[in-house]
Write a protein that holds these residues in place. Structure first.
Motif, PDB file in Angstrom:
ATOM      1  N   ASN A   1       0.657  -1.461   0.283  1.00 58.17           N
ATOM      2  CA  ASN A   1       0.172   0.096   0.000  1.00 58.17           C
ATOM      3  C   ASN A   1       0.766   1.254  -0.255  1.00 58.17           C
ATOM      4  OD1 ASN A   1      -2.110   1.504   0.112  1.00 58.17           O
ATOM      5  ND2 ASN A   1      -2.226   1.973   2.220  1.00 58.17           N
ATOM      6  N   GLU A   2       1.851   1.254   0.853  1.00 62.02           N
ATOM      7  CA  GLU A   2       2.654   2.142   1.079  1.00 62.02           C
ATOM      8  C   GLU A   2       2.767   2.519  -0.432  1.00 62.02           C
ATOM      9  OE1 GLU A   2       4.807   5.460   2.914  1.00 62.02           O
ATOM     10  OE2 GLU A   2       3.331   3.855   3.772  1.00 62.02           O
ATOM     11  N   LYS A   3       3.897   1.293  -1.240  1.00 62.14           N
ATOM     12  CA  LYS A   3       4.571   1.542  -2.281  1.00 62.14           C
ATOM     13  C   LYS A   3       3.503   2.064  -3.414  1.00 62.14           C
ATOM     14  CE  LYS A   3       6.716  -0.819  -6.509  1.00 62.14           C
ATOM     15  NZ  LYS A   3       7.085  -2.673  -6.436  1.00 62.14           N
ATOM     16  N   ARG A   4       1.695   1.737  -3.635  1.00 61.97           N
ATOM     17  CA  ARG A   4       1.168   2.379  -4.105  1.00 61.97           C
ATOM     18  C   ARG A   4       0.635   3.473  -3.965  1.00 61.97           C
ATOM     19  NH1 ARG A   4      -1.370  -2.375  -2.983  1.00 61.97           N
ATOM     20  NH2 ARG A   4      -2.930  -1.421  -1.864  1.00 61.97           N
ATOM     21  N   GLN A   5       0.333   4.155  -2.328  1.00 59.10           N
ATOM     22  CA  GLN A   5      -0.238   5.221  -2.297  1.00 59.10           C
ATOM     23  C   GLN A   5       1.927   6.180  -3.102  1.00 59.10           C
ATOM     24  OE1 GLN A   5      -2.469   7.347  -1.394  1.00 59.10           O
ATOM     25  NE2 GLN A   5      -3.126   4.874  -0.994  1.00 59.10           N
TER      26      GLN A   5
ATOM     27  N   HIS B   1       3.697  10.405  -7.105  1.00 57.10           N
ATOM     28  CA  HIS B   1       3.827  10.639  -8.243  1.00 57.10           C
ATOM     29  C   HIS B   1       3.534  11.148  -9.590  1.00 57.10           C
ATOM     30  CE1 HIS B   1       8.034  10.813  -9.905  1.00 57.10           C
ATOM     31  NE2 HIS B   1       7.268   9.987 -11.105  1.00 57.10           N
ATOM     32  N   ARG B   2       2.128  10.109  -9.537  1.00 57.02           N
ATOM     33  CA  ARG B   2       1.836  10.629 -10.842  1.00 57.02           C
ATOM     34  C   ARG B   2       0.968  11.625 -11.061  1.00 57.02           C
ATOM     35  NH1 ARG B   2      -0.239   5.040  -9.613  1.00 57.02           N
ATOM     36  NH2 ARG B   2      -2.303   5.936  -9.794  1.00 57.02           N
ATOM     37  N   ILE B   3       0.032  12.020  -9.484  1.00 54.20           N
ATOM     38  CA  ILE B   3      -0.533  13.298  -9.783  1.00 54.20           C
ATOM     39  C   ILE B   3       0.663  14.580  -9.515  1.00 54.20           C
ATOM     40  CG2 ILE B   3      -1.874  14.504  -7.854  1.00 54.20           C
ATOM     41  CD1 ILE B   3      -2.905  11.440  -7.136  1.00 54.20           C
ATOM     42  N   GLU B   4       1.807  14.242  -8.675  1.00 52.29           N
ATOM     43  CA  GLU B   4       2.878  15.370  -8.915  1.00 52.29           C
ATOM     44  C   GLU B   4       3.504  15.224 -10.330  1.00 52.29           C
ATOM     45  OE1 GLU B   4       7.203  16.510  -7.511  1.00 52.29           O
ATOM     46  OE2 GLU B   4       5.767  15.060  -6.066  1.00 52.29           O
ATOM     47  N   GLN B   5       3.578  14.192 -11.366  1.00 55.31           N
ATOM     48  CA  GLN B   5       3.999  14.636 -12.309  1.00 55.31           C
ATOM     49  C   GLN B   5       2.421  15.079 -13.553  1.00 55.31           C
ATOM     50  OE1 GLN B   5       5.207  10.922 -13.435  1.00 55.31           O
ATOM     51  NE2 GLN B   5       6.874  11.219 -13.682  1.00 55.31           N
ATOM     52  N   MET B   6       1.370  14.786 -12.703  1.00 57.68           N
ATOM     53  CA  MET B   6       0.265  15.334 -14.130  1.00 57.68           C
ATOM     54  C   MET B   6      -0.141  17.437 -13.719  1.00 57.68           C
ATOM     55  SD  MET B   6      -3.614  13.944 -13.571  1.00 57.68           S
ATOM     56  CE  MET B   6      -3.745  15.045 -11.336  1.00 57.68           C
ATOM     57  N   HIS B   7       0.378  17.869 -12.218  1.00 61.82           N
ATOM     58  CA  HIS B   7       0.126  19.470 -11.528  1.00 61.82           C
ATOM     59  C   HIS B   7       1.215  19.519 -12.298  1.00 61.82           C
ATOM     60  CE1 HIS B   7      -2.884  18.704  -8.338  1.00 61.82           C
ATOM     61  NE2 HIS B   7      -2.981  17.906  -8.520  1.00 61.82           N
ATOM     62  N   ASN B   8       2.289  19.585 -12.140  1.00 63.90           N
ATOM     63  CA  ASN B   8       3.345  19.266 -13.272  1.00 63.90           C
ATOM     64  C   ASN B   8       3.229  19.946 -14.238  1.00 63.90           C
ATOM     65  OD1 ASN B   8       5.275  19.637 -10.351  1.00 63.90           O
ATOM     66  ND2 ASN B   8       6.599  17.669 -11.746  1.00 63.90           N
ATOM     67  N   LYS B   9       2.394  18.661 -15.277  1.00 67.56           N
ATOM     68  CA  LYS B   9       2.113  19.236 -16.338  1.00 67.56           C
ATOM     69  C   LYS B   9       1.780  20.301 -16.985  1.00 67.56           C
ATOM     70  CE  LYS B   9       0.507  16.060 -20.780  1.00 67.56           C
ATOM     71  NZ  LYS B   9       1.093  14.742 -20.685  1.00 67.56           N
ATOM     72  N   GLU B  10       0.238  20.204 -16.054  1.00 65.79           N
ATOM     73  CA  GLU B  10      -0.657  20.940 -16.039  1.00 65.79           C
ATOM     74  C   GLU B  10      -0.107  22.695 -16.093  1.00 65.79           C
ATOM     75  OE1 GLU B  10      -3.789  20.292 -12.924  1.00 65.79           O
ATOM     76  OE2 GLU B  10      -4.343  18.715 -14.654  1.00 65.79           O
ATOM     77  N   GLU B  11       0.541  22.786 -14.870  1.00 60.20           N
ATOM     78  CA  GLU B  11       1.274  23.748 -14.527  1.00 60.20           C
ATOM     79  C   GLU B  11       2.418  24.312 -15.419  1.00 60.20           C
ATOM     80  OE1 GLU B  11       4.802  25.626 -10.981  1.00 60.20           O
ATOM     81  OE2 GLU B  11       3.423  23.940 -11.002  1.00 60.20           O
ATOM     82  N   LEU B  12       3.150  23.474 -16.656  1.00 57.96           N
ATOM     83  CA  LEU B  12       4.212  23.666 -17.687  1.00 57.96           C
ATOM     84  C   LEU B  12       2.838  24.351 -19.028  1.00 57.96           C
ATOM     85  CD1 LEU B  12       6.789  21.244 -17.713  1.00 57.96           C
ATOM     86  CD2 LEU B  12       6.849  23.295 -17.158  1.00 57.96           C
ATOM     87  N   ILE B  13       1.799  23.442 -19.259  1.00 54.93           N
ATOM     88  CA  ILE B  13       1.050  23.620 -20.046  1.00 54.93           C
ATOM     89  C   ILE B  13       0.412  25.185 -20.140  1.00 54.93           C
ATOM     90  CG2 ILE B  13      -2.018  23.772 -20.695  1.00 54.93           C
ATOM     91  CD1 ILE B  13      -0.946  20.479 -21.058  1.00 54.93           C
ATOM     92  N   GLN B  14      -0.226  25.539 -18.731  1.00 52.80           N
ATOM     93  CA  GLN B  14      -0.343  27.054 -18.997  1.00 52.80           C
ATOM     94  C   GLN B  14       0.109  28.011 -18.414  1.00 52.80           C
ATOM     95  OE1 GLN B  14      -3.581  27.478 -17.795  1.00 52.80           O
ATOM     96  NE2 GLN B  14      -3.308  29.832 -17.512  1.00 52.80           N
ATOM     97  N   ALA B  15       1.770  27.466 -17.798  1.00 59.03           N
ATOM     98  CA  ALA B  15       2.438  28.635 -18.386  1.00 59.03           C
ATOM     99  C   ALA B  15       2.816  29.280 -18.953  1.00 59.03           C
ATOM    100  CB  ALA B  15       4.282  28.386 -17.612  1.00 59.03           C
ATOM    101  N   ASN B  16       3.530  28.318 -20.957  1.00 58.68           N
ATOM    102  CA  ASN B  16       3.455  28.137 -21.928  1.00 58.68           C
ATOM    103  C   ASN B  16       1.436  28.917 -22.202  1.00 58.68           C
ATOM    104  OD1 ASN B  16       3.921  27.736 -24.934  1.00 58.68           O
ATOM    105  ND2 ASN B  16       3.461  26.258 -25.104  1.00 58.68           N
TER     106      ASN B  16
END
Length: 137
Positions: free
Chosen positions: A75-79, A84-99
């Motif tokens: 469970n700790e590994k899945r969490q 990590h996936r959520i953070e990558q998704m937020h980073n991607k959205e932030e880059l799109i918005q900055a662009n």
């Protein structure tokens, strides 16, 4: 392995009723007398069964602890992967918005530059006495 099991079976600590033998109320004469009577044999058998049941309960408890630990680790590994996936998704959205913001800023600066250049060109033409026709709508 068979030698190990054979040696272990003769060990006094492996003997199923070792607790019975180490109990202070069981002296050697009392133990000998108890072995001769039927009640003594039944009591010894009950004690052995209780010890075996305790071993089984302990094994089940250890198994459940092991299962809980394995579940917690998984469970700790899945969490961690999920975070990590959520953070990558937020980073991607932030880059799109900055662009998008960068494109809007560039367009605004380009529009301002072209407007200033047109005004300057018109002023230069006016300075030499020339003009160009503007569409008035």
């Amino acid at each position: 392995r068979s030698t190990h099991l054979a040696l272990k079976s003769f060990s006094p600590t492996f003997f199923p009723c070792w607790r019975l033998l180490r109990h202070p109320s069981f002296t050697m004469p009392a133990l000998a007398a108890m072995k001769m009577t039927r009640e003594g044999k039944v009591a010894r058998r009950v004690e052995e069964d209780n010890i075996r049941a305790q071993y089984v309960d302990d094994a089940k408890s250890y198994q459940m602890t092991s299962m809980r630990t394995a579940w917690f680790d998984a469970n700790e590994k899945r969490q961690t992967e999920r975070r990590h996936r959520i953070e990558q998704m937020h980073n991607k959205e932030e880059l799109i918005q900055a662009n998008r913001e960068l494109v809007l800023q560039r367009r605004a600066r380009l529009r301002e530059f072209l407007t200033d250049e047109a005004i300057m060109y018109e002023q230069q033409l006016n300075a030499i006495g020339l003009a160009f026709m503007k569409d008035r709508t």
